[in-house]
Design a protein around this motif. Structure first.
Motif, PDB file in Angstrom:
ATOM      1  N   ARG A   1       0.855  -1.185   0.000  1.00 32.47           N
ATOM      2  CA  ARG A   1       0.000   0.000   0.000  1.00 32.47           C
ATOM      3  C   ARG A   1       0.893   1.239   0.000  1.00 32.47           C
ATOM      4  NH1 ARG A   1      -4.310   1.673   4.641  1.00 32.47           N
ATOM      5  NH2 ARG A   1      -4.736   3.739   3.827  1.00 32.47           N
ATOM      6  N   VAL A   2       0.627   2.167  -0.885  1.00 37.16           N
ATOM      7  CA  VAL A   2       1.398   3.404  -0.966  1.00 37.16           C
ATOM      8  C   VAL A   2       0.633   4.506  -0.243  1.00 37.16           C
ATOM      9  CG1 VAL A   2       2.379   5.156  -2.493  1.00 37.16           C
ATOM     10  CG2 VAL A   2       2.480   2.741  -3.143  1.00 37.16           C
ATOM     11  N   LEU A   3       1.334   5.156   0.689  1.00 38.47           N
ATOM     12  CA  LEU A   3       0.795   6.319   1.389  1.00 38.47           C
ATOM     13  C   LEU A   3       1.578   7.534   0.928  1.00 38.47           C
ATOM     14  CD1 LEU A   3       0.580   4.937   5.036  1.00 38.47           C
ATOM     15  CD2 LEU A   3      -1.242   5.025   3.323  1.00 38.47           C
ATOM     16  N   TYR A   4       0.874   8.581   0.546  1.00 38.70           N
ATOM     17  CA  TYR A   4       1.522   9.804   0.088  1.00 38.70           C
ATOM     18  C   TYR A   4       1.584  10.817   1.227  1.00 38.70           C
ATOM     19  CZ  TYR A   4       0.963   7.796  -4.517  1.00 38.70           C
ATOM     20  OH  TYR A   4       1.036   6.968  -5.600  1.00 38.70           O
TER      21      TYR A   4
ATOM     22  N   GLY B   1      -1.275  16.856  -8.058  1.00 37.06           N
ATOM     23  CA  GLY B   1      -2.633  16.449  -8.399  1.00 37.06           C
ATOM     24  C   GLY B   1      -3.228  15.392  -7.492  1.00 37.06           C
ATOM     25  N   ARG B   2      -2.482  14.891  -6.538  1.00 39.66           N
ATOM     26  CA  ARG B   2      -2.992  13.881  -5.603  1.00 39.66           C
ATOM     27  C   ARG B   2      -3.194  14.476  -4.228  1.00 39.66           C
ATOM     28  NH1 ARG B   2      -3.023   7.909  -6.496  1.00 39.66           N
ATOM     29  NH2 ARG B   2      -3.804   7.764  -4.394  1.00 39.66           N
ATOM     30  N   THR B   3      -4.120  13.930  -3.495  1.00 41.60           N
ATOM     31  CA  THR B   3      -4.339  14.331  -2.110  1.00 41.60           C
ATOM     32  C   THR B   3      -3.465  13.458  -1.226  1.00 41.60           C
ATOM     33  OG1 THR B   3      -6.614  14.937  -2.614  1.00 41.60           O
ATOM     34  CG2 THR B   3      -6.071  14.564  -0.291  1.00 41.60           C
ATOM     35  N   PRO B   4      -2.699  14.065  -0.315  1.00 45.79           N
ATOM     36  CA  PRO B   4      -1.832  13.242   0.548  1.00 45.79           C
ATOM     37  C   PRO B   4      -2.625  12.521   1.642  1.00 45.79           C
ATOM     38  CG  PRO B   4      -1.668  15.534   1.176  1.00 45.79           C
ATOM     39  CD  PRO B   4      -2.532  15.491  -0.059  1.00 45.79           C
ATOM     40  N   ASN B   5      -2.121  11.377   2.037  1.00 51.08           N
ATOM     41  CA  ASN B   5      -2.657  10.674   3.200  1.00 51.08           C
ATOM     42  C   ASN B   5      -2.144  11.317   4.481  1.00 51.08           C
ATOM     43  OD1 ASN B   5      -1.863   8.444   1.007  1.00 51.08           O
ATOM     44  ND2 ASN B   5      -3.766   7.847   2.014  1.00 51.08           N
ATOM     45  N   ILE B   6      -0.938  11.885   4.386  1.00 48.67           N
ATOM     46  CA  ILE B   6      -0.226  12.400   5.559  1.00 48.67           C
ATOM     47  C   ILE B   6       0.273  13.803   5.253  1.00 48.67           C
ATOM     48  CG2 ILE B   6       1.741  12.010   7.116  1.00 48.67           C
ATOM     49  CD1 ILE B   6       1.677   9.043   5.838  1.00 48.67           C
ATOM     50  N   ARG B   7       0.081  14.697   6.188  1.00 47.62           N
ATOM     51  CA  ARG B   7       0.639  16.048   6.083  1.00 47.62           C
ATOM     52  C   ARG B   7       1.596  16.237   7.257  1.00 47.62           C
ATOM     53  NH1 ARG B   7      -2.087  19.006   2.245  1.00 47.62           N
ATOM     54  NH2 ARG B   7      -4.184  18.293   1.770  1.00 47.62           N
ATOM     55  N   VAL B   8       2.723  16.905   6.971  1.00 47.25           N
ATOM     56  CA  VAL B   8       3.727  17.139   8.004  1.00 47.25           C
ATOM     57  C   VAL B   8       3.959  18.637   8.135  1.00 47.25           C
ATOM     58  CG1 VAL B   8       6.051  16.614   8.817  1.00 47.25           C
ATOM     59  CG2 VAL B   8       4.823  14.936   7.416  1.00 47.25           C
ATOM     60  N   TYR B   9       3.928  19.113   9.371  1.00 45.63           N
ATOM     61  CA  TYR B   9       4.110  20.526   9.676  1.00 45.63           C
ATOM     62  C   TYR B   9       5.289  20.698  10.623  1.00 45.63           C
ATOM     63  CZ  TYR B   9      -0.741  20.544   8.072  1.00 45.63           C
ATOM     64  OH  TYR B   9      -1.894  20.361   7.337  1.00 45.63           O
ATOM     65  N   ALA B  10       5.744  21.924  10.763  1.00 47.90           N
ATOM     66  CA  ALA B  10       6.758  22.269  11.765  1.00 47.90           C
ATOM     67  C   ALA B  10       6.197  23.394  12.616  1.00 47.90           C
ATOM     68  CB  ALA B  10       8.048  22.718  11.085  1.00 47.90           C
ATOM     69  N   ASP B  11       6.498  23.341  13.908  1.00 47.33           N
ATOM     70  CA  ASP B  11       6.138  24.437  14.797  1.00 47.33           C
ATOM     71  C   ASP B  11       7.095  24.447  15.981  1.00 47.33           C
ATOM     72  OD1 ASP B  11       5.229  22.508  16.615  1.00 47.33           O
ATOM     73  OD2 ASP B  11       3.137  23.132  16.532  1.00 47.33           O
TER      74      ASP B  11
ATOM     75  N   THR C   1       4.787  -4.038   3.470  1.00 54.57           N
ATOM     76  CA  THR C   1       3.354  -3.954   3.144  1.00 54.57           C
ATOM     77  C   THR C   1       2.869  -2.527   2.937  1.00 54.57           C
ATOM     78  OG1 THR C   1       2.772  -3.974   5.489  1.00 54.57           O
ATOM     79  CG2 THR C   1       2.795  -6.108   4.337  1.00 54.57           C
ATOM     80  N   VAL C   2       3.727  -1.556   3.222  1.00 54.96           N
ATOM     81  CA  VAL C   2       3.363  -0.154   3.042  1.00 54.96           C
ATOM     82  C   VAL C   2       4.603   0.604   2.597  1.00 54.96           C
ATOM     83  CG1 VAL C   2       3.767   0.478   5.469  1.00 54.96           C
ATOM     84  CG2 VAL C   2       2.162   1.820   4.097  1.00 54.96           C
ATOM     85  N   ARG C   3       4.383   1.635   1.794  1.00 56.47           N
ATOM     86  CA  ARG C   3       5.483   2.474   1.314  1.00 56.47           C
ATOM     87  C   ARG C   3       5.069   3.929   1.438  1.00 56.47           C
ATOM     88  NH1 ARG C   3      10.189   1.955  -0.724  1.00 56.47           N
ATOM     89  NH2 ARG C   3      11.011   3.448  -2.214  1.00 56.47           N
ATOM     90  N   LEU C   4       5.961   4.754   1.976  1.00 53.75           N
ATOM     91  CA  LEU C   4       5.727   6.192   2.129  1.00 53.75           C
ATOM     92  C   LEU C   4       6.392   6.920   0.971  1.00 53.75           C
ATOM     93  CD1 LEU C   4       6.567   6.314   5.925  1.00 53.75           C
ATOM     94  CD2 LEU C   4       4.288   6.569   4.927  1.00 53.75           C
ATOM     95  N   GLU C   5       5.616   7.714   0.239  1.00 56.92           N
ATOM     96  CA  GLU C   5       6.127   8.431  -0.930  1.00 56.92           C
ATOM     97  C   GLU C   5       5.701   9.895  -0.862  1.00 56.92           C
ATOM     98  OE1 GLU C   5       8.014   7.336  -3.371  1.00 56.92           O
ATOM     99  OE2 GLU C   5       8.027   5.212  -2.821  1.00 56.92           O
ATOM    100  N   PRO C   6       6.560  10.808  -1.351  1.00 58.47           N
ATOM    101  CA  PRO C   6       6.135  12.217  -1.455  1.00 58.47           C
ATOM    102  C   PRO C   6       4.917  12.305  -2.367  1.00 58.47           C
ATOM    103  CG  PRO C   6       8.500  12.004  -1.815  1.00 58.47           C
ATOM    104  CD  PRO C   6       7.935  10.606  -1.805  1.00 58.47           C
ATOM    105  N   VAL C   7       4.002  13.182  -2.020  1.00 61.23           N
ATOM    106  CA  VAL C   7       2.762  13.291  -2.791  1.00 61.23           C
ATOM    107  C   VAL C   7       3.060  13.862  -4.184  1.00 61.23           C
ATOM    108  CG1 VAL C   7       2.117  15.574  -1.872  1.00 61.23           C
ATOM    109  CG2 VAL C   7       0.342  14.032  -2.721  1.00 61.23           C
TER     110      VAL C   7
END
Length: 173
Positions: free
Chosen positions: A28-31, A66-76, A57-63
């Protein structure tokens, strides 16, 4: 005689089912979108690559565009924390407070991705346990999941088990 025929038919059906079932579930690819991770974009990418090298079983890829990401990363300026909506979906913060306290940036990134991948905090205090988080010493730089953590992620994504939404923070109470 009838029992032998029934048993033979059942064995044949089981053998055919085993032969027709793939040995491994599709990966499964997660963006993820690290565009708002500010100065931590490279370390976020490093955290994703660490998981990609440890699980199948899973792969993390930069979005991609044109695709909606599964994961968003922020800094604070706060403490690292993760908010999940379901297994493989949510967002997390690369908190500068932990970085300023001396915690390893790659370990933080891999740890927070671990929450998105379904792992809770374990607070064992052991550097070998990625999900021990801030309970491990500040000097700990191990950013790799141990074999149990990797196996758990492989199992979760290999079976599509539902993991409830949650909130995870590293700050000790």
């Amino acid at each position: 005689m009838l029992m032998r025929r029934v048993a033979a038919a059942l064995l044949t059906m089981v053998a055919l089912a085993a032969w027709a079932t793939p040995a491994h579930a599709a990966t499964r690819v997660l963006y993820y979108d690290a565009s708002q991770a500010q100065e931590f974009v490279a370390v976020v990418n490093q955290g994703a690559q660490i998981w990609n090298s440890k699980v199948t079983t899973v792969r993390l890829e930069p979005v991609p565009a044109g695709r909606t990401p599964n994961i968003r990363v922020y800094a604070d300026n706060g403490w690292p924390r993760t908010y999940t909506s379901s297994l493989g979906n949510g967002y997390w913060y690369m908190g500068r407070e932990a970085v300023n306290d001396g915690y390893s940036k790659p370990r933080i990134a891999a740890h927070e991705f671990g929450h998105i991948l379904g792992l809770p905090d374990r607070r064992t205090g052991l550097c070998a346990d990625l999900m021990s988080g801030s309970s491990a010493p500040v000097s700990c730089t191990n950013a790799n999941p141990n074999s149990t953590e990797a196996a758990t992620v492989n199992r979760l994504f290999g079976t599509s088990v539902a993991v409830p939404a949650g909130y995870f923070t590293e700050r000790a109470a």
